[in-house]
Design an enzyme around this catalytic site. Structure first.
Site, PDB file in Angstrom:
ATOM      1  N   LYS A 239       0.788  -1.078  -0.031  1.00 10.94           N
ATOM      2  CA  LYS A 239       0.017  -0.007   0.050  1.00 10.94           C
ATOM      3  C   LYS A 239       0.910   1.285  -0.024  1.00 10.94           C
ATOM      4  O   LYS A 239       1.937   1.475   0.696  1.00 10.94           O
ATOM      5  CB  LYS A 239      -0.797  -0.078   1.038  1.00 10.94           C
ATOM      6  CG  LYS A 239      -1.749   0.946   1.374  1.00 10.94           C
ATOM      7  CD  LYS A 239      -2.597   0.983   2.723  1.00 10.94           C
ATOM      8  CE  LYS A 239      -3.776   2.153   2.806  1.00 10.94           C
ATOM      9  NZ  LYS A 239      -4.801   1.909   3.846  1.00 10.94           N
TER      10      LYS A 239
ATOM     11  N   SER B 229      -9.387   1.914   2.930  1.00  8.52           N
ATOM     12  CA  SER B 229      -8.396   2.480   2.057  1.00  8.52           C
ATOM     13  C   SER B 229      -7.540   1.867   1.383  1.00  8.52           C
ATOM     14  O   SER B 229      -6.788   2.120   0.439  1.00  8.52           O
ATOM     15  CB  SER B 229      -7.929   3.621   2.669  1.00  8.52           C
ATOM     16  OG  SER B 229      -7.058   3.246   3.820  1.00  8.52           O
TER      17      SER B 229
ATOM     18  N   SER C  95      -9.845  -0.433   6.772  1.00  3.49           N
ATOM     19  CA  SER C  95      -9.198  -0.256   5.567  1.00  3.49           C
ATOM     20  C   SER C  95      -8.674  -1.358   5.165  1.00  3.49           C
ATOM     21  O   SER C  95      -8.220  -1.726   3.812  1.00  3.49           O
ATOM     22  CB  SER C  95      -8.259   0.875   5.838  1.00  3.49           C
ATOM     23  OG  SER C  95      -8.873   1.971   5.807  1.00  3.49           O
TER      24      SER C  95
END
Length: 585
Positions: free
Chosen positions: A187, A259, A283
């Site tokens: 990420k 996210s 997330s």
């Protein structure tokens, strides 16, 4: 007023303009503190001018001039451990199952959807090289990214360098374990030297941090090969980022949630064997459920966060997205442990999930549990009982919001003060929340943490089983799980038809998942239960129909306006993604 030094004389000028304290009384109403009389308000104004504001400005100058929370963590450390439970220092690694007889498939598509354990066996037995695997996954990342918008930066140069090193080590008889030579993605809030770490935000899209994140360092030591920095919702919120909006491989007409959007979508689509994401509240769980992958939100503090953009030091967690619970166990084993630069991290000694005797476990199931999971675990000897969590705290969302918003604002104080929030990708998200956070009094923030402590005590007393099964994305459970710091494993359990399918049908699907929750420091229990379930089911092995939607299913991409049909060949478009060459300092 000049933005430089603050002085009581300047403040006095403001007071002369107001001439009355009554407007200040109205301002106090914002803080739910309109109970002061005029004399007290004048006293507060004077004290703020002489003491509060100079101290606040000195603190900001000392520690808050750089955004992101990467430096100077607060030493108010959240401890999720329950009661007087003694956490043992970790002394040994997990014992992985041996996979014999694994043969290399003929098709690259079949290779792409193998588990980490299976790919590791191919590398160990020299049926495939790490460089070959790296090429396969880089090709898939580039092939599908224009549809999914899941990649920020291809780390191609670094990937081939790491793959070559892995192959050379194996040729010398050095094998680092099941992650030796396995490609993966991070990420893009996790920093890697010489590559951009954009945090998904146009404000920071050219940012290069000379910090080697702890989780990246551990995966590199385990022999894993970084092939891409994956999309994150801007500043780790949602699925909208400066390059677009990440889509769900199981239904590319909808978005991935966030996210950790790119980590979930890329793993689901077979673009990487596994990926690393993060969660503050939802997330990991939300995009994993939407994209139908197995993922672990570990116990708070189990994985160090040095080099990772911070939202909240008492809530942020790092975890893996994988093809299976067994793969999650392998990744956790590699990244688990104390990070010397993260005061919230710790060494915990989890039992080996591959050796847990699940017949000794009592597992609860909530009203919203997927009953197939309950029946299968019961058939394997687990004692399954109806269960519910009992607690009196009735505003867990509010406690979480106070905590997240104030902590986030502390890390992006400069961003807000300089007006950079006006350029944020989704104006109804962080900009609105952080403006509201500016007027949360310190005393009310502390009261929220006290309420959080009460919730933790009540959940601890109510948690009378070894684990429980329940919906993984329910808002209340998301808030409770993150506030308490408990681990949850997201497990695919099936599929349903999409809503409003085309008249002639579609292969697109809506994924069904469930969550397996365990007490803090008992991640191994959730992992063992999930492995037992997945040993007799195939939901986690299904492949999304990215380019096989059905003969009559046409989707118009609302972002690019390009028509997309299953019979089309997906072109390789890389226009909005950083090149594979390292960005040098």
């Amino acid at each position: 007023m000049d933005s430089g030094e603050y002085s009581p004389k300047n403040k006095a000028g403001c007071s002369e303009k107001i001439n009355e304290v009554s407007p200040l009384k109205c301002a106090f109403a914002i803080f739910d503190a309109d109970f002061f009389n005029d004399t007290k308000i004048a006293e507060i104004e004077k004290g703020a001018a002489e003491l509060n504001i100079p101290i606040s400005r000195a603190n900001r100058k000392l520690v808050a001039s750089i955004n992101g929370g990467l430096h100077d963590p607060p030493y108010l450390v959240f401890n999720p451990e329950w009661g007087n439970e003694q956490v043992q220092i970790r002394s040994k690694r997990f014992s992985y199952p041996s996979l014999s007889g694994i043969q290399r498939p003929e098709s690259e598509e079949d290779i792409a959807f193998m588990t980490v354990l299976e790919l590791g066996e191919l590398i160990k037995t020299k049926q495939i090289t790490s460089e070959e695997l790296t090429q396969i996954f880089l090709h898939r990342l580039k092939r599908y990214n224009h549809v999914l918008e899941a990649v920020v930066t291809y780390t191609e140069e670094l990937a081939y360098k790491q793959a070559k090193e892995a192959d050379e080590m194996l040729a010398r008889g050095i094998y680092l374990g099941p992650l030796h030579g396995i490609p993966y993605g991070l990420k893009d809030i996790i920093s890697v030297p010489q590559y951009k770490t954009t945090w998904g935000s146009r404000t920071f899209k050219d940012q290069v941090l000379d910090i080697e994140a702890s989780v990246y360092k551990k995966l590199k030591s385990a022999g894993a090969v970084l092939v891409a920095k994956l999309a994150t919702g801007s500043l780790a919120y949602g699925d909208i980022w400066f390059g677009g909006r990440t889509r769900n491989p199981w239904n590319i007409e909808e978005y991935s949630s966030g996210s950790s959007s790119g980590s979930a979508a890329s793993t689901s689509a077979g673009m990487v064997p596994f990926a690393i994401g993060s969660e503050t509240c939802g997330s990991i769980t939300s995009p994993a459920a939407r994209c139908g992958v197995t993922a672990l939100r570990p116990t708070f503090g189990a994985v160090g966060r040095t080099g990772v953009m911070s939202i909240s030091e008492s809530l942020d967690k790092i975890g893996p997205f994988c093809r299976s619970a067994a793969d999650c166990s392998i990744i956790l084993d590699a990244i688990l442990g104390k990070d010397p630069d993260d005061p919230s991290s710790k060494d915990i000694s989890l039992d080996d999930p591959f050796s847990v005797d699940i017949t000794n476990l009592t597992v609860g199931y909530l009203d919203d549990a997927e009953m197939e999971v309950v029946r299968i675990l019961e058939s394997k000897g687990v004692k399954m009982v109806p269960f519910q969590l009992n607690y009196t705290v009735n505003h867990v969302q509010g406690i979480l919001d106070f905590t997240i918003d104030v902590d986030m604002l502390a890390h992006f104080d400069e961003w807000q003060r300089t007006g950079e929030d006006d350029f944020y990708e989704a104006q109804d998200q962080w900009p609105v929340e952080l403006r509201r956070a500016r007027v949360i009094p310190a005393v009310d923030y502390v009261q929220a943490q006290r309420a959080r402590g009460k919730l933790i005590r009540e959940i601890r007393e109510s948690f009378t089983v070894d684990a429980f099964i329940g919906n993984a994305t329910d808002s209340e459970k998301l808030c409770i799980g993150n506030l308490v710091g408990m681990p949850v494993l997201i497990v695919p359990t099936g599929f349903t038809q999409i809503s409003n399918p085309p008249p002639d049908g579609s292969r697109r699907r809506t994924t069904i998942t469930t969550g397996i929750y365990a007490p803090p420091n008992h991640d191994h229990v959730a992992l063992a239960l999930a492995m037992a379930y997945q040993s007799v089911t195939e939901h986690h092995r299904q492949r999304p129909p990215i380019d096989d939607l059905g003969p009559n299913d046409v989707i118009v991409d609302s972002i690019s306006t390009r028509g997309y049909q299953s019979s089309q060949t997906i072109p390789c478009l890389e226009g909005s993604v950083s090149s594979g060459s390292a960005v040098m300092m």
